[in-house]
Scaffold this active site. Sequence first.
Site, PDB file in Angstrom:
ATOM      1  N   ASP A   1       0.858  -1.169   0.000  1.00  0.00           N
ATOM      2  CA  ASP A   1       0.000   0.000   0.000  1.00  0.00           C
ATOM      3  C   ASP A   1       0.900   1.226   0.000  1.00  0.00           C
ATOM      4  OD1 ASP A   1      -2.249   1.662   0.397  1.00  0.00           O
ATOM      5  OD2 ASP A   1      -3.185   0.124   1.638  1.00  0.00           O
TER       6      ASP A   1
ATOM      7  N   ASP B   1      -2.960   4.839  -2.354  1.00  0.00           N
ATOM      8  CA  ASP B   1      -3.965   5.498  -1.528  1.00  0.00           C
ATOM      9  C   ASP B   1      -4.398   6.831  -2.147  1.00  0.00           C
ATOM     10  OD1 ASP B   1      -5.315   5.479   1.122  1.00  0.00           O
ATOM     11  OD2 ASP B   1      -4.147   7.298   1.443  1.00  0.00           O
TER      12      ASP B   1
ATOM     13  N   GLU C   1      -6.740   4.023  -5.372  1.00  0.00           N
ATOM     14  CA  GLU C   1      -7.965   4.358  -4.644  1.00  0.00           C
ATOM     15  C   GLU C   1      -8.456   5.694  -5.195  1.00  0.00           C
ATOM     16  OE1 GLU C   1      -9.580   4.828  -0.071  1.00  0.00           O
ATOM     17  OE2 GLU C   1      -7.589   5.575  -0.571  1.00  0.00           O
TER      18      GLU C   1
ATOM     19  N   HIS D   1     -10.392  -2.514   4.607  1.00  0.00           N
ATOM     20  CA  HIS D   1     -10.063  -2.000   5.935  1.00  0.00           C
ATOM     21  C   HIS D   1     -10.826  -0.721   6.288  1.00  0.00           C
ATOM     22  CE1 HIS D   1      -7.736   0.214   3.041  1.00  0.00           C
ATOM     23  NE2 HIS D   1      -7.491   1.151   3.948  1.00  0.00           N
ATOM     24  N   ASP D   2     -11.445  -0.074   5.297  1.00  0.00           N
ATOM     25  CA  ASP D   2     -12.189   1.171   5.530  1.00  0.00           C
ATOM     26  C   ASP D   2     -13.695   0.952   5.564  1.00  0.00           C
ATOM     27  OD1 ASP D   2     -10.071   2.957   5.733  1.00  0.00           O
ATOM     28  OD2 ASP D   2      -9.967   3.312   3.577  1.00  0.00           O
TER      29      ASP D   2
END
Length: 560
Positions: free
Chosen positions: A98, A200, A256, A328-329
């Site tokens: 990430d 990200d 993302e 994870h979000d």
Amino acid sequence: MEKDWWKHSVVYQVYPQSFKDSNADGIGDLKGIIEKLPYLATLGIDVIWLNPIYESPGVDNGYDISDYYKIDPKYGQLDDLKTLLEEAHKIGIKVILDLVVNHTSDKHRWFEESKKSQDNPYSDYYIWKDPKPDGSEPTNWGSTFGGSAWEYVPERNQYYLHCFAKEQPDLNWDNPKLREEIFQMIDWWFQFGIDGFRVDVITLISKDLNYPDAPESLPYTKSYYIGASNGPRVHEYLHELNEKVLKRYDVMTVGEAPNTNADQALRYTKPENEELNMVFHFDHMHLDYGRYGKFSDVRFKLSELKRVLSKWQDKLAEGWNSLYWSNHDQPRAVTRFGDDGVYRVESAKMLATLLHMMKGTPYIFQGEELGMKNVPFEKVEDYQDIETQYFLQLMKEKGEPESYIKESMYLKSRDNARTPFPWNGDANDGYGFSPSKPWIAYSSDNQFINAESALEDEGSVFYYYKQLIALRHQLPIIVHGDYELINESDSNVYSYLRTYENQMLLVVCSFADKPTYVDLPKELLERSGRCLIHNYPKEPSSLNVKQELQPYEAFVYLFD
């Protein structure tokens, strides 16, 4: 190696601090992941995506990086990552990291230098603006985690921009020297041996240099979108990254992409544009938003889910989709989109069927393959997530009833996805995660939802996922077939066709908690077909034009 291998791959997301603790400190780590590689090999996945493992103060669970070249000691050392790569590669599994390059931690060396003065080598690595004549913030933007998106620094008599926490200052991508540093760092990681990056909030890296104030119609915590999302030079920067680094390696990239629609996403993912392989969009994640954004007790509508997923399937036919229910979000998929009670197993399998038969690269978030559900934390104080804490406070200040606050937290907090992975059902053994007190509370459901019991049960959600992954590896139609929604107005059933060469794939998924019917295409049923997968023990012996479905039933038929 096959070009575009990521199109044939299934990615498994590991949240490192919650996966497996190898040194009894209550925090998952790299050695723990190495230890559990056989589990992932059994599932059959192709790629592991690790959430950030770089050195970080941990204000936003590692998304505030203080050194891109170092591993956070709580996860281990660079040598451990090297070992993980070697062991994973031996069994045919790739590893992607990430990468957070929209912002850094305020403890990063660049920022510590940048804030000292307006004329040092790093002064322009971040986004600094003068105060308004009255001394106030340059714009009215709010940050994702609450409060202004601007923070004042007396040494410079200026504000810096942070779209997220104030400890996460935004980088200034308009500075070519900064871009060069980032490209060098990315190149270093590829030389190290990693197989790609999930990047990200990459659609935020180019800012509108007019820095317009946001209209009141935008939610305060997302008001920076007006000048920060899909900015004027974002495509130029990503193409430059591709030219200088990415195209020299056989790697995958997924960006993302908050606040990005399907038309914009096509531009990021079209192969000839040479930017990213795919992006994560949020349109289906916004279907159950309420007056506090995601913190609501609203339930999604199936008609809207069909509309959104079909639009992305259609629009990105020339690009590439990433397919996901959770990460994870996000809260757990089976609670959010299925039924986490009586039909937990059936609905978890149904959701998996719907997603894994679509065109794109499927992502499995750890525990999804067990049918894990949202966590009934005993007290609201058990929530650790920075975003949850902010909204908890806000709702209290607004005088919301405690029952509504608790329900919204239970349904939507990011901590639902972050509890330790249950390797077994024994609480005295820390559910196989750690012998010590974990960094965040365990889910009370672990005693009956865990890997050990899933592996012992042939009918478990785990083996169903294994079967879906195997089908993707075996059948080109699942990877390459065109998508067509059928029965668009059916309010209980999501069904679609995939077409490739002379074959057709029929996918039928019921979202109803009681028996229902679905209309199937008559001309299709006249062809010879076979059932590939079915989420009930007894598969339909034959298909009818009006097919009866059990609660949350799903099946896939292949017609030659």
